[in-house]
Scaffold this active site. Structure first.
Site, mmCIF file in Angstrom:
data_model
loop_
_atom_site.group_PDB
_atom_site.id
_atom_site.type_symbol
_atom_site.label_atom_id
_atom_site.label_comp_id
_atom_site.label_asym_id
_atom_site.label_seq_id
_atom_site.Cartn_x
_atom_site.Cartn_y
_atom_site.Cartn_z
ATOM 1 C CB ALA A 63 -0.783 -0.123 1.251
ATOM 2 N N GLY A 102 0.837 -4.977 0.636
ATOM 3 C CA GLY A 102 -0.821 -4.945 -0.107
ATOM 4 C C GLY A 102 -0.414 -5.497 -1.467
ATOM 5 C CD GLU A 105 -2.536 -7.389 2.974
ATOM 6 O OE1 GLU A 105 -3.230 -7.779 4.083
ATOM 7 O OE2 GLU A 105 -2.445 -6.310 2.462
ATOM 8 C CD GLU A 125 1.693 -5.741 5.310
ATOM 9 O OE1 GLU A 125 0.941 -5.872 4.563
ATOM 10 O OE2 GLU A 125 2.646 -6.658 5.575
HETATM 11 N N1 T1G Z 1 4.500 3.299 -0.165
HETATM 12 C C1 T1G Z 1 5.353 4.574 -0.721
HETATM 13 N N2 T1G Z 1 6.395 4.850 -0.880
HETATM 14 C C2 T1G Z 1 7.006 3.600 -0.965
HETATM 15 C C3 T1G Z 1 6.769 2.384 -0.642
HETATM 16 C C4 T1G Z 1 5.531 2.088 -0.079
HETATM 17 N N3 T1G Z 1 5.155 0.894 0.042
HETATM 18 N N4 T1G Z 1 7.761 1.583 -0.853
HETATM 19 C C5 T1G Z 1 8.951 2.266 -1.070
HETATM 20 N N5 T1G Z 1 8.656 3.636 -1.133
HETATM 21 C C6 T1G Z 1 9.594 4.489 -1.844
HETATM 22 C C7 T1G Z 1 10.679 5.075 -0.834
HETATM 23 O O1 T1G Z 1 10.111 5.997 0.167
HETATM 24 C C8 T1G Z 1 11.695 5.590 -1.768
HETATM 25 O O2 T1G Z 1 11.174 6.813 -2.037
HETATM 26 C C9 T1G Z 1 11.359 5.010 -3.161
HETATM 27 O O3 T1G Z 1 10.129 4.196 -3.230
HETATM 28 C C10 T1G Z 1 12.293 3.593 -3.145
HETATM 29 O O4 T1G Z 1 12.272 2.844 -2.147
HETATM 30 C C11 T1G Z 1 -2.695 -2.978 3.487
HETATM 31 C C12 T1G Z 1 -0.580 -1.869 5.378
HETATM 32 C C13 T1G Z 1 10.281 -2.249 -2.047
HETATM 33 C C14 T1G Z 1 12.409 -3.294 -0.844
HETATM 34 O O5 T1G Z 1 6.663 -2.401 3.697
HETATM 35 O O6 T1G Z 1 10.920 -2.290 1.660
HETATM 36 O O7 T1G Z 1 0.877 -2.739 2.471
HETATM 37 O O8 T1G Z 1 13.290 8.008 -1.166
HETATM 38 O O9 T1G Z 1 14.569 3.311 -1.483
HETATM 39 O O10 T1G Z 1 15.830 -0.029 -1.692
HETATM 40 O O11 T1G Z 1 -1.508 -4.528 4.504
HETATM 41 O O12 T1G Z 1 11.159 0.009 -0.632
HETATM 42 O O13 T1G Z 1 12.787 7.408 -3.538
HETATM 43 O O14 T1G Z 1 11.644 9.441 -2.314
HETATM 44 O O15 T1G Z 1 13.499 1.540 -0.168
HETATM 45 O O16 T1G Z 1 15.114 -0.842 -3.924
HETATM 46 C C15 T1G Z 1 4.277 -2.714 3.028
HETATM 47 C C16 T1G Z 1 8.221 -1.063 1.791
HETATM 48 C C17 T1G Z 1 3.580 -1.283 3.026
HETATM 49 C C18 T1G Z 1 7.520 -2.337 1.540
HETATM 50 C C19 T1G Z 1 12.577 -1.325 -2.523
HETATM 51 N N6 T1G Z 1 5.362 -2.734 2.240
HETATM 52 N N7 T1G Z 1 9.275 -0.563 0.608
HETATM 53 O O17 T1G Z 1 13.689 -1.149 -1.730
HETATM 54 O O18 T1G Z 1 14.081 1.232 -2.641
HETATM 55 S S1 T1G Z 1 2.179 -1.181 4.209
HETATM 56 C C20 T1G Z 1 6.466 -2.234 2.706
HETATM 57 C C21 T1G Z 1 10.408 -1.340 0.690
HETATM 58 C C22 T1G Z 1 1.085 -2.376 3.511
HETATM 59 C C23 T1G Z 1 -1.327 -3.627 3.482
HETATM 60 C C24 T1G Z 1 -0.358 -2.731 4.375
HETATM 61 C C25 T1G Z 1 11.543 -1.124 -0.323
HETATM 62 C C26 T1G Z 1 11.726 -2.005 -1.279
HETATM 63 P P1 T1G Z 1 12.398 7.971 -2.451
HETATM 64 P P2 T1G Z 1 13.617 2.392 -1.590
HETATM 65 P P3 T1G Z 1 14.807 -0.176 -2.707
#
Ligand code: T1G
Length: 686
Positions: A63, A102, A105, A125
């Site tokens: 998400a 998400g 999911e 999450e």
């Molecule tokens: N939402 C918004 N921005 C995100 C994002 C996300 N989920 N994931 C990454 N970004 C942005 C990040 O801030 C950065 O921005 C750019 O993308 C590149 O990321 C309902 C509640 C996928 C392994 O926890 O672990 O789903 O700094 O530098 O090293 O159940 O990003 O360039 O402006 O980290 O290649 C669950 C989070 C969300 C995964 C890639 N998902 N992301 O790593 O790039 S909660 C996560 C990561 C959810 C549902 C729930 C990593 C990556 P900027 P990066 P990377």
């Protein structure tokens, strides 16, 4: 259709491609056209199957975290997954890169999932202080079983495609053009005909659930959570998936999600998610090429640093003053890898490959082909300058010369070379092959491209980088000194090491300052104090008695027969009382609150001074340093974030109280902290 989503028809198979760089987060501007696409294709009789794929480097990584804390725009992810499950024709998720949160999911809403061999799948999450809120805790157990789902969801760690296939999470793994494979897979399934069972109606994974074993595992995970709410909520939600009907479990998941998303803990962990990425953002773009790394010193730090680079894929030349010292260092490295093999986190083959990346030497000339050279020699200015003087003669033009000093003035060290633009501080934390934090110290004349190179390198070797300026102890150790400055006074006035450490573990730290001191070795601080003409009457006396901590079986605590369990020692409490008597200090009852005020409040105050001096670029950088280098509880977001939760006005008021009472400088309120109390922001004026 939309800038963020397109539909292509491959014969009678429709391919929905999400295109929302950089990580295809399920932002509202993706969800809305996705819902329209699904409804349209569901009702289009010419379409026999639907594939959901993503453009760019990854499948949906979750998400959109930036939308949390704001009113959720509909359709939300749950509505999209519910619609997916109403589709009678086969739906296939084509997963490459990462399917996280998400994203997984959404894939669990499809009848089938196929993955690229290099893909990773997970529900992280919990690392954001949340639980999967789009049905992940209820659908995943139906495929992989409750115990595996519990471990995946509470750890938040992704699994690889092969493991996911073995666990029943994905139906096929492909190499090469994934979308084409997915279309062929979908067409074949459609040709075979339905019915196609949505995951919600599948409970093959739940059948043999051993609830007692699940509860035992959940209890163990809860114990390790150290006060974090999300792991406990995750475990409860997985249990609900086993014990409750689907819709009831889904509703319970929702209620837990809503509770967590508004919690301070989740706000803190989401703050850290973006803070880590912000800390690594630096303006300079040009970088130097790094192919080979040199490390000077094969002791505990040097050996760990060398392993960190080899683990990150860089060959290392490891230099020592003598063959014996070199062999000792290489033997320790070999032993460390053997421990990983025994634990199953490394294969024997991988160990062999890594050891082959080390070239040992006692000759500085062997560093001539290194693009980066990191010294990890004895923490003494004269020794450091001598090393840099030698490097001057052998290092190739453009090689980056880094020092691992924890305290010393890097501008001063740089004066021992004619290339200060190539000098930078790389302050690793022990054990350097494990600890995530890398404090990158920009000296006055460090060139922007040298800085950009090491910030990028930190990311490549799996470190969390924070760029800081030069001052004594940089950000981390300088604030640590402020946090510890009252520890001895608190002991003399009546608190015990156990009582103070308890306040810290209750707060969420892995251990308190006295147990930490015993683990790191009290002799390190002792040597440092002596070098600077400083004293700590109790710690110095313990060291004079040879009580260096765990390594000598006793320090502030006793450690029987090599155990790591600290046992209070009446001899230490007697020593403390004796020193207090010498100073005419009568013991009194000291509350946990007072301990927090005299340890954590000065820590924050010092952080404010560091921001005022520009040693740290932003308050969130300080949070990243403390969470990744000093065990500050993630659920509190770091000291500067926590100051807001605790109330900066209260912190100012209590620091003023202790300043008045003790006259000690560590309690003199920093102007920026006073301003934070008035404005709620750490941003400096103007
Ligand atoms: N939402 C918004 N921005 C995100 C994002 C996300 N989920 N994931 C990454 N970004 C942005 C990040 O801030 C950065 O921005 C750019 O993308 C590149 O990321 C309902 C509640 C996928 C392994 O926890 O672990 O789903 O700094 O530098 O090293 O159940 O990003 O360039 O402006 O980290 O290649 C669950 C989070 C969300 C995964 C890639 N998902 N992301 O790593 O790039 S909660 C996560 C990561 C959810 C549902 C729930 C990593 C990556 P900027 P990066 P990377």
């Amino acid at each position: 259709m939309s800038d963020f989503l397109r539909i292509n028809l491959d014969g009678d198979v429709a391919v929905i491609t999400i295109d929302n760089p950089p990580v295809n987060a399920l932002s509202f501007h993706v969800r809305e056209p996705l819902m329209q696409a699904l409804v349209g294709l569901r009702d289009d009789a010419s379409v026999a199957a639907i594939v959901i794929a993503c453009a760019g480097r990854t499948f949906v990584a979750g998400a959109d975290i930036t939308e949390f804390g704001k009113p959720m725009q509909q359709p939300d992810l749950r509505a999209i997954v519910e619609t997916l499950e109403t589709i009678a024709k086969p739906t296939v998720a084509a997963i490459h890169g990462t399917a996280l949160g998400g994203g997984l999911e959404l894939a669990l809403g499809c009848h089938f999932r196929v993955a690229d061999a290099g893909a990773k799948l997970g529900l992280p999450e919990v690392k954001l202080g949340l639980l999967p809120g789009g049905g992940g805790t209820v659908r995943l157990p139906r495929l992989v079983g409750a115990m595996k789902a519990l471990k995946m969801i509470v750890s938040g760690a992704p699994i690889g495609a092969a493991e996911a296939h073995g666990a029943g999470l994905v139906d096929a793994v492909f190499e090469g053009d994934l979308t084409t494979h997915a279309v062929n897979f979908a067409r074949e399934i459609a040709r075979k005909g339905g019915p196609f069972t949505p995951v919600r109606d599948r409970d093959d994974g739940l059948k043999e659930t051993d609830l007692a074993a699940l509860d035992a595992e959940a209890a163990d995970l809860a114990r390790k959570a150290r006060g974090l709410e999300a792991p406990v909520a995750c475990a409860l939600s997985v249990r609900n998936a086993v014990t409750l009907p689907f819709d009831a479990a889904l509703a319970a998941e929702r209620a837990l999600f809503v509770k967590l998303v508004g919690s301070d803990q989740s706000r803190a962990q989401r703050h850290l998610f973006f803070a880590e990425r912000e800390a690594a953002r630096i303006s300079a773009k040009d970088k130097r090429r790094i192919a080979r790394v040199g490390v000077i010193g094969a002791g505990t730090m040097g050996g760990g640093i060398a392993m960190a680079f080899v683990n990150g894929g860089y060959p290392v030349t490891l230099l020592e003053t003598s063959r014996e010292a070199l062999q000792r260092g290489l033997a320790t490295i070999d032993k460390n890898y053997s421990v990983s093999v025994t634990r199953g986190s490394l294969s024997e083959d991988a160990k062999r490959q890594r050891l082959a990346q080390f070239k040992g030497s006692t000759d500085y000339a062997d560093l001539a082909d290194c693009d980066l050279i990191v010294e990890a020699v004895f923490e003494d200015m004269a020794v450091k300058k001598e090393v840099f003087g030698k490097l001057e003669a052998v290092a190739k033009p453009g090689a980056i010369l880094a020092t691992n000093t924890s305290y010393l003035d890097i501008n001063e060290i740089a004066t021992s070379t004619s290339r200060p633009q190539d000098v930078v501080g790389l302050h690793f934390f022990s054990p350097a092959n494990v600890m995530k934090l890398l404090e990158i110290v920009r000296a006055q004349r460090t060139a922007p491209d040298a800085l950009a190179t090491v910030v990028d390198l930190a990311r490549r070797i799996g470190k969390v980088a924070v760029v800081v300026g030069v001052c004594h102890g940089f950000v981390g150790n300088r604030m640590l000194a402020a946090r510890g400055s009252e520890s001895e006074a608190l002991l003399l006035e009546g608190a015990t090491p156990r009582q103070i450490d308890q306040v810290f573990t209750d707060f969420g730290w892995p251990m308190g300052p006295f147990q930490m001191g015993d683990l790191a070795g009290l002799d390190i601080g002792w040597r440092n104090r002596k070098a600077r003409g400083l004293t700590a009457v109790i710690a110095d006396t313990l060291c004079e008695q040879g009580r260096f901590g765990q390594k000598t079986g006793k320090g502030f605590y006793l450690y029987d027969n090599g155990s790591r369990t600290p046992v209070p020692d009446p001899k230490v409490e007697a020593l403390i009382r004796a020193k207090a008597d010498e100073k005419g200090i009568a013991p009194r009852a000291i509350s946990a609150e007072e301990i927090t005020e005299r340890t954590l409040y000065p820590l924050i105050n010092e952080g404010a001074k560091i921001l005022e001096e520009g040693i740290a670029a932003r308050a969130s950088d300080i949070d990243v340093v403390w969470v990744n280098g000093y065990g500050f509880p993630v659920g509190k977001g770091g000291p500067m974030f926590w100051a807001d939760l605790e109330g900066a006005a209260r912190i100012v008021e209590r620091l003023e109280y202790w300043h008045q009472r003790t006259g000690k400088d560590v309690f003199r309120v920093a102007p920026l902290l006073r301003r934070m109390a008035e404005t709620g922001s750490w941003e400096a004026e103007g």
